[in-house]
Scaffold this motif. Structure first.
Motif, PDB file in Angstrom:
ATOM      1  N   UNK A   4       0.850  -1.189   0.000  1.00 41.77           N
ATOM      2  CA  UNK A   4       0.000   0.000   0.000  1.00 41.77           C
ATOM      3  C   UNK A   4       0.885   1.237   0.000  1.00 41.77           C
ATOM      4  N   UNK A   5       0.737   2.074  -1.018  1.00 39.27           N
ATOM      5  CA  UNK A   5       1.432   3.353  -1.083  1.00 39.27           C
ATOM      6  C   UNK A   5       0.368   4.440  -1.106  1.00 39.27           C
ATOM      7  N   UNK A   6       0.273   5.159   0.000  1.00 38.57           N
ATOM      8  CA  UNK A   6      -0.782   6.139   0.237  1.00 38.57           C
ATOM      9  C   UNK A   6      -2.133   5.441   0.131  1.00 38.57           C
ATOM     10  N   UNK A   7      -2.855   5.598  -0.969  1.00 31.67           N
ATOM     11  CA  UNK A   7      -4.145   4.916  -1.087  1.00 31.67           C
ATOM     12  C   UNK A   7      -4.231   4.039  -2.339  1.00 31.67           C
ATOM     13  N   UNK A   8      -3.087   3.564  -2.791  1.00 38.99           N
ATOM     14  CA  UNK A   8      -3.036   2.671  -3.951  1.00 38.99           C
ATOM     15  C   UNK A   8      -2.331   1.385  -3.533  1.00 38.99           C
ATOM     16  N   UNK A   9      -2.935   0.258  -3.859  1.00 37.31           N
ATOM     17  CA  UNK A   9      -2.337  -1.042  -3.564  1.00 37.31           C
ATOM     18  C   UNK A   9      -1.666  -1.553  -4.834  1.00 37.31           C
ATOM     19  N   UNK A  10      -0.367  -1.801  -4.726  1.00 36.68           N
ATOM     20  CA  UNK A  10       0.403  -2.331  -5.847  1.00 36.68           C
ATOM     21  C   UNK A  10       0.702  -3.803  -5.595  1.00 36.68           C
ATOM     22  N   UNK A  11       0.632  -4.593  -6.663  1.00 38.73           N
ATOM     23  CA  UNK A  11       1.036  -5.995  -6.592  1.00 38.73           C
ATOM     24  C   UNK A  11       2.486  -6.055  -7.047  1.00 38.73           C
ATOM     25  N   UNK A  12       3.391  -6.248  -6.117  1.00 40.66           N
ATOM     26  CA  UNK A  12       4.816  -6.250  -6.433  1.00 40.66           C
ATOM     27  C   UNK A  12       5.300  -7.598  -6.925  1.00 40.66           C
ATOM     28  N   UNK A  96      -1.251  -9.578   5.921  1.00 37.33           N
ATOM     29  CA  UNK A  96      -1.629  -9.907   4.541  1.00 37.33           C
ATOM     30  C   UNK A  96      -3.140  -9.801   4.332  1.00 37.33           C
ATOM     31  N   UNK A  97      -3.923 -10.186   5.326  1.00 42.53           N
ATOM     32  CA  UNK A  97      -5.382 -10.135   5.183  1.00 42.53           C
ATOM     33  C   UNK A  97      -5.877  -8.701   5.010  1.00 42.53           C
ATOM     34  N   UNK A  98      -5.250  -7.760   5.686  1.00 45.51           N
ATOM     35  CA  UNK A  98      -5.630  -6.346   5.549  1.00 45.51           C
ATOM     36  C   UNK A  98      -5.275  -5.851   4.153  1.00 45.51           C
ATOM     37  N   UNK A  99      -4.092  -6.204   3.674  1.00 51.23           N
ATOM     38  CA  UNK A  99      -3.693  -5.806   2.327  1.00 51.23           C
ATOM     39  C   UNK A  99      -4.624  -6.391   1.272  1.00 51.23           C
ATOM     40  N   UNK A 100      -4.999  -7.660   1.431  1.00 49.68           N
ATOM     41  CA  UNK A 100      -5.929  -8.277   0.465  1.00 49.68           C
ATOM     42  C   UNK A 100      -7.279  -7.571   0.486  1.00 49.68           C
ATOM     43  N   UNK A 101      -7.750  -7.225   1.679  1.00 52.84           N
ATOM     44  CA  UNK A 101      -9.025  -6.506   1.806  1.00 52.84           C
ATOM     45  C   UNK A 101      -8.942  -5.143   1.101  1.00 52.84           C
ATOM     46  N   UNK A 102      -7.863  -4.416   1.334  1.00 49.13           N
ATOM     47  CA  UNK A 102      -7.695  -3.113   0.676  1.00 49.13           C
ATOM     48  C   UNK A 102      -7.577  -3.279  -0.840  1.00 49.13           C
ATOM     49  N   UNK A 103      -6.892  -4.327  -1.272  1.00 47.64           N
ATOM     50  CA  UNK A 103      -6.745  -4.587  -2.700  1.00 47.64           C
ATOM     51  C   UNK A 103      -8.103  -4.879  -3.339  1.00 47.64           C
ATOM     52  N   UNK A 104      -8.924  -5.671  -2.659  1.00 47.64           N
ATOM     53  CA  UNK A 104     -10.271  -5.957  -3.177  1.00 47.64           C
ATOM     54  C   UNK A 104     -11.106  -4.683  -3.254  1.00 47.64           C
ATOM     55  N   UNK A 105     -11.028  -3.858  -2.231  1.00 52.56           N
ATOM     56  CA  UNK A 105     -11.750  -2.576  -2.253  1.00 52.56           C
ATOM     57  C   UNK A 105     -11.288  -1.714  -3.417  1.00 52.56           C
ATOM     58  N   UNK A 106      -9.977  -1.687  -3.643  1.00 53.38           N
ATOM     59  CA  UNK A 106      -9.429  -0.885  -4.740  1.00 53.38           C
ATOM     60  C   UNK A 106      -9.928  -1.395  -6.088  1.00 53.38           C
ATOM     61  N   UNK A 107      -9.985  -2.707  -6.245  1.00 53.80           N
ATOM     62  CA  UNK A 107     -10.457  -3.274  -7.514  1.00 53.80           C
ATOM     63  C   UNK A 107     -11.924  -2.949  -7.759  1.00 53.80           C
TER      64      UNK A 107
END
Length: 126
Positions: A4-12, A96-107
């Protein structure tokens, strides 16, 4: 790996954001240098993560590789063109679960700065 960078989730885990010859050059950079570079980038453009996602993704990749365990970064700049010293960087290791949740929200288009801030940084709580 999600970052998560600011409000964007990147898949590295996607293809490396830099050519292999650049990756070798990055190995000698210190975390302090990467931090300074991030502050300079966000001082120029506080919305770098939206305006230049490729550059922001490379910064996220560098942070993740220089700071083991860090999976989120916030660079808060008061305005475009400010002095880099005025940019407030923050880092954390998110589950990881928080990042996945944020990633789903972003999508779904449901992740914005206020949501990321409230979920991760709690700056709006005060």
């Amino acid at each position: 790996m999600l970052f998560l960078l600011n409000d964007v989730v990147f898949d590295l885990d996607e293809a490396c954001p830099a050519p292999s010859h650049d990756v070798r050059r990055f190995e000698c950079l210190s975390f302090d240098y990467v931090l300074e570079m991030g502050c300079e980038l966000f001082a120029e453009d506080p919305l770098l993560h939206h305006n230049d996602p490729a550059r922001a993704r490379r910064l996220a990749w560098l942070i993740a590789h220089k700071a083991e365990g860090v999976s989120a970064a916030l660079f808060a700049a008061p305005q475009a063109g400010c002095a880099p010293e005025l940019v407030e960087p923050r880092f954390c290791a998110l589950p990881e679960i928080v990042l996945r949740h944020l990633h789903q929200r972003a999508r779904r288009g449901a992740l914005d700065a206020a949501t990321a801030d409230k979920t991760v940084w709690s700056r709006l709580a005060a």
